[in-house]
Design an enzyme around this catalytic site. Structure first.
Site, PDB file in Angstrom:
ATOM      1  N   ARG A   1       0.076  -2.878  -7.665  1.00  0.00           N
ATOM      2  CA  ARG A   1       1.062  -1.952  -8.226  1.00  0.00           C
ATOM      3  C   ARG A   1       2.354  -2.711  -8.510  1.00  0.00           C
ATOM      4  O   ARG A   1       2.833  -3.472  -7.674  1.00  0.00           O
ATOM      5  CB  ARG A   1       1.321  -0.811  -7.234  1.00  0.00           C
ATOM      6  CG  ARG A   1       2.339   0.201  -7.717  1.00  0.00           C
ATOM      7  CD  ARG A   1       2.374   1.411  -6.801  1.00  0.00           C
ATOM      8  NE  ARG A   1       2.931   1.130  -5.490  1.00  0.00           N
ATOM      9  CZ  ARG A   1       2.905   1.992  -4.474  1.00  0.00           C
ATOM     10  NH1 ARG A   1       2.316   3.173  -4.618  1.00  0.00           N
ATOM     11  NH2 ARG A   1       3.446   1.677  -3.313  1.00  0.00           N
TER      12      ARG A   1
ATOM     13  N   ASP B   1       3.791   6.606  -5.560  1.00  0.00           N
ATOM     14  CA  ASP B   1       2.846   7.113  -4.561  1.00  0.00           C
ATOM     15  C   ASP B   1       2.033   8.291  -5.085  1.00  0.00           C
ATOM     16  O   ASP B   1       2.216   9.435  -4.680  1.00  0.00           O
ATOM     17  CB  ASP B   1       3.577   7.495  -3.268  1.00  0.00           C
ATOM     18  CG  ASP B   1       4.102   6.270  -2.537  1.00  0.00           C
ATOM     19  OD1 ASP B   1       3.462   5.217  -2.638  1.00  0.00           O
ATOM     20  OD2 ASP B   1       5.142   6.368  -1.872  1.00  0.00           O
TER      21      ASP B   1
ATOM     22  N   LYS C   1      -1.832  -2.667  -2.722  1.00  0.00           N
ATOM     23  CA  LYS C   1      -2.148  -1.470  -1.935  1.00  0.00           C
ATOM     24  C   LYS C   1      -3.591  -1.547  -1.444  1.00  0.00           C
ATOM     25  O   LYS C   1      -4.501  -1.840  -2.216  1.00  0.00           O
ATOM     26  CB  LYS C   1      -1.944  -0.230  -2.805  1.00  0.00           C
ATOM     27  CG  LYS C   1      -1.964   1.078  -2.041  1.00  0.00           C
ATOM     28  CD  LYS C   1      -1.489   2.212  -2.941  1.00  0.00           C
ATOM     29  CE  LYS C   1      -1.456   3.533  -2.189  1.00  0.00           C
ATOM     30  NZ  LYS C   1      -0.920   4.620  -3.042  1.00  0.00           N
TER      31      LYS C   1
ATOM     32  N   ASP D   1      -6.263   2.728   8.891  1.00  0.00           N
ATOM     33  CA  ASP D   1      -7.078   1.508   8.881  1.00  0.00           C
ATOM     34  C   ASP D   1      -6.553   0.456   7.909  1.00  0.00           C
ATOM     35  O   ASP D   1      -7.154  -0.608   7.745  1.00  0.00           O
ATOM     36  CB  ASP D   1      -8.534   1.837   8.552  1.00  0.00           C
ATOM     37  CG  ASP D   1      -8.695   2.593   7.232  1.00  0.00           C
ATOM     38  OD1 ASP D   1      -7.756   2.572   6.410  1.00  0.00           O
ATOM     39  OD2 ASP D   1      -9.756   3.213   7.032  1.00  0.00           O
ATOM     40  N   GLY D   2      -5.436   0.762   7.245  1.00  0.00           N
ATOM     41  CA  GLY D   2      -4.847  -0.213   6.337  1.00  0.00           C
ATOM     42  C   GLY D   2      -5.541  -0.340   4.993  1.00  0.00           C
ATOM     43  O   GLY D   2      -5.204  -1.220   4.204  1.00  0.00           O
TER      44      GLY D   2
ATOM     45  N   ASP E   1       9.866   9.757   1.946  1.00  0.00           N
ATOM     46  CA  ASP E   1       9.423   8.363   1.838  1.00  0.00           C
ATOM     47  C   ASP E   1       8.681   8.104   0.536  1.00  0.00           C
ATOM     48  O   ASP E   1       8.374   6.947   0.221  1.00  0.00           O
ATOM     49  CB  ASP E   1       8.543   7.985   3.037  1.00  0.00           C
ATOM     50  CG  ASP E   1       7.335   8.889   3.184  1.00  0.00           C
ATOM     51  OD1 ASP E   1       7.535  10.095   3.424  1.00  0.00           O
ATOM     52  OD2 ASP E   1       6.191   8.410   3.057  1.00  0.00           O
TER      53      ASP E   1
ATOM     54  N   ARG F   1      12.970   3.141  -1.268  1.00  0.00           N
ATOM     55  CA  ARG F   1      12.728   4.577  -1.125  1.00  0.00           C
ATOM     56  C   ARG F   1      13.886   5.250  -0.382  1.00  0.00           C
ATOM     57  O   ARG F   1      14.629   4.594   0.357  1.00  0.00           O
ATOM     58  CB  ARG F   1      11.439   4.807  -0.325  1.00  0.00           C
ATOM     59  CG  ARG F   1      10.216   4.072  -0.863  1.00  0.00           C
ATOM     60  CD  ARG F   1       9.176   3.876   0.238  1.00  0.00           C
ATOM     61  NE  ARG F   1       8.007   3.127  -0.231  1.00  0.00           N
ATOM     62  CZ  ARG F   1       6.923   3.673  -0.760  1.00  0.00           C
ATOM     63  NH1 ARG F   1       6.843   4.991  -0.875  1.00  0.00           N
ATOM     64  NH2 ARG F   1       5.911   2.923  -1.153  1.00  0.00           N
TER      65      ARG F   1
ATOM     66  N   GLY G   1       1.851   1.166   5.527  1.00  0.00           N
ATOM     67  CA  GLY G   1       0.714   1.157   6.442  1.00  0.00           C
ATOM     68  C   GLY G   1      -0.528   0.525   5.869  1.00  0.00           C
ATOM     69  O   GLY G   1      -1.456   0.191   6.609  1.00  0.00           O
ATOM     70  N   ARG G   2      -0.558   0.366   4.549  1.00  0.00           N
ATOM     71  CA  ARG G   2      -1.727  -0.264   3.927  1.00  0.00           C
ATOM     72  C   ARG G   2      -1.358  -1.083   2.694  1.00  0.00           C
ATOM     73  O   ARG G   2      -2.233  -1.479   1.928  1.00  0.00           O
ATOM     74  CB  ARG G   2      -2.759   0.797   3.553  1.00  0.00           C
ATOM     75  CG  ARG G   2      -2.227   1.893   2.633  1.00  0.00           C
ATOM     76  CD  ARG G   2      -3.309   2.893   2.289  1.00  0.00           C
ATOM     77  NE  ARG G   2      -2.782   4.010   1.524  1.00  0.00           N
ATOM     78  CZ  ARG G   2      -3.542   4.944   0.958  1.00  0.00           C
ATOM     79  NH1 ARG G   2      -4.851   4.868   1.063  1.00  0.00           N
ATOM     80  NH2 ARG G   2      -2.992   5.939   0.302  1.00  0.00           N
TER      81      ARG G   2
END
Length: 480
Positions: free
Chosen positions: A172, A258, A109, A121-122, A248, A179, A88-89
């Protein structure tokens, strides 16, 4: 030297992503980069010499061969099926081709909106990118499998979280970002052939020795389970709480991935909950081993179309075996034992009970224990306990156990000091670096990164001290 990038994921798994470009930040600037890692990867120093903008580190340019994609996956969050999730981002910019033929994902990221941003909002914020950079590097130097941090970019882009913050980006790196949730996505879409394609991709690129073996899928899942078991054992022995072990957020390669509401234990509290959004304590410290098994069971379910149930169950048993074996080995090393004896678990559990009653500092207790001398009936550790009668009784049994080993103090202490860190990334240390960085002072960020590169070196400053009381009460959430 020119960096070489490939696009294996993009070329071989076309159903798993959307191709798109990063969205740069306003007035982006490079504030930190991992010089040691950059040197290991032969990344030219000139790439970090950015005076106008942030270059590739801020998604403003791409390097030759990069083919950016946002990956789609699904997952269970806090034990509940959450459906489609995805990057999502974050955007996978490309896969660096290394000299040995392996590859390394470059994942940016905070790179802006993607089709998988949902209501987000990414963006990532400076606070969270600093925390992840520090945590991933701290874990690496502790010897725990993890993603790596290569760079941080700050900006003037406003981003709303609990308060208004500023946007940032983190580069990263990881051998793979595959995943558990990738497999769940296609299983629940009733596309088992795509689940099998993911398994084929993993075997082809990460376990090529099994490509032509008839039972390759069963062997592969056994190794995924074993790696997960060893990873969780490492977390438990060093006192690391991930905070949000959704499916995830689980790596097929057994990497820590994460970093959000993570924390290292300060006071020893087996029920420690790092994530203030985890109201039921699902991801508390002492529940991590069972949650990892639950997550593996969810992954196993996706593999039922092409792996027999008995083979899946054997693999899940392998998780338990790997977890217990590796945990036992590590804890014996932390206690300075070179052999295994039947009363070792009881001795360890007695120490844990004493530490829990007293609120002993987890890291400092084991580090101080590593200076124990067999012939000395006293220990500096004694002064950290209120119930010294109970400590004395335990310590005498511990010394008696040490005397059963044909190992001198110097060798034993050396072993213990290689596995009992003097420094871990306590939340208050990260927060101090964040507070300074948000005021434009990056000195503490750079200094803390240097300290975390030598976690097994004794120090007499506050990096190795108990946290101040306010430092124990810091709240972190998924936005962290």
């Amino acid at each position: 030297m020119t960096l070489s990038f490939t696009a294996r994921w993009r070329d071989e798994l076309p159903a798993t992503y959307t191709a798109l470009l990063p969205t740069p930040l306003k007035n982006a600037r490079l504030i930190w980069y991992n010089d040691e890692l950059a040197q290991q990867l032969a990344i030219p120093a000139s790439l970090f010499d950015v005076t106008n903008g942030a270059g590739v580190w801020g998604g403003e340019t791409l390097l030759p061969g990069m083919s950016p994609v946002a990956q789609v996956y699904s997952g269970h969050q806090f034990g509940v099926w959450a459906g489609q999730l995805g990057d999502g981002r974050g955007i996978l910019l490309g896969e660096q081709l290394l000299a040995d033929g392996s590859t390394l994902d470059w994942h940016l990221k905070g790179a802006g909106l993607t089709p998988y941003s949902r209501m987000g909002d990414g963006r990532a914020v400076l606070r969270s990118t600093i925390r992840e950079s520090l945590a991933s590097e701290a874990m690496h130097y502790l010897g725990i499998p993890t993603t790596r941090a290569l760079s941080i970019v700050a900006s003037d882009t406003p981003v709303q979280r609990e308060t208004q913050e500023t946007g940032a980006m983190l580069m990263r790196l990881a051998q793979s970002h595959m995943r558990f949730g990738h497999f769940e996505h296609f299983y629940y879409r009733r596309e088992p052939e795509k689940v099998q394609q993911l398994a084929d991709f993993a075997i082809r690129h990460y376990w090529p020795q099994w490509q032509d073996v008839p039972e390759k899928y069963a062997l592969w899942f056994e190794e995924v389970a074993a790696r997960t078991g060893r990873l969780i054992a490492e977390w438990q022995t060093v006192g690391f709480s991930h905070g949000v072990m959704n499916t995830d957020n689980m790596s097929i390669l057994g990497l820590t991935i994460d970093y959000g509401p993570f924390g290292f234990l300060d006071d020893y509290d087996p029920g420690f909950i790092g994530n203030h959004s985890d109201h039921q304590g699902r991801y508390r410290f002492d529940n991590q081993p069972s949650v990892a098994l639950w997550n593996l069971q969810r992954l196993a379910q996706t593999l039922t179309p092409f792996i027999e149930i008995d083979a899946l169950n054997r693999a899940l048993d392998r998780y338990q075996d790997a977890l217990l074996t590796h945990y036992g080995q590590r804890m014996r090393q932390k206690l300075g034992f070179f052999t295994e004896q039947k009363d070792d678990n009881a001795l360890l559990n007695e120490l844990f009970s004493l530490m829990a009653r007293e609120g002993s500092d987890y890291t400092r207790t084991f580090r101080m224990l590593s200076h124990t001398e067999q012939q000395s009936a006293s220990s500096p550790l004694r002064d950290t306990f209120i119930d010294r009668t109970a400590f004395d009784a335990w310590f005498e049994r511990y010394r008696a156990r040490l005397r059963t080993e044909a190992v001198d103090d110097a060798l034993r202490q050396q072993q213990m000091q290689r596995v009992n860190p003097a420094v871990v990334l306590r939340n208050w240390l990260a927060q101090r670096a964040i507070d300074a960085a948000e005021q434009g002072d990056m000195a503490e960020l750079h200094r803390l990164h240097e300290v975390l590169r030598q976690p097994f070196t004794d120090r007499d400053d506050d990096y190795a001290s108990r946290p101040p009381e306010w430092g124990k009460r810091l709240e972190v959430s998924c936005s962290s």
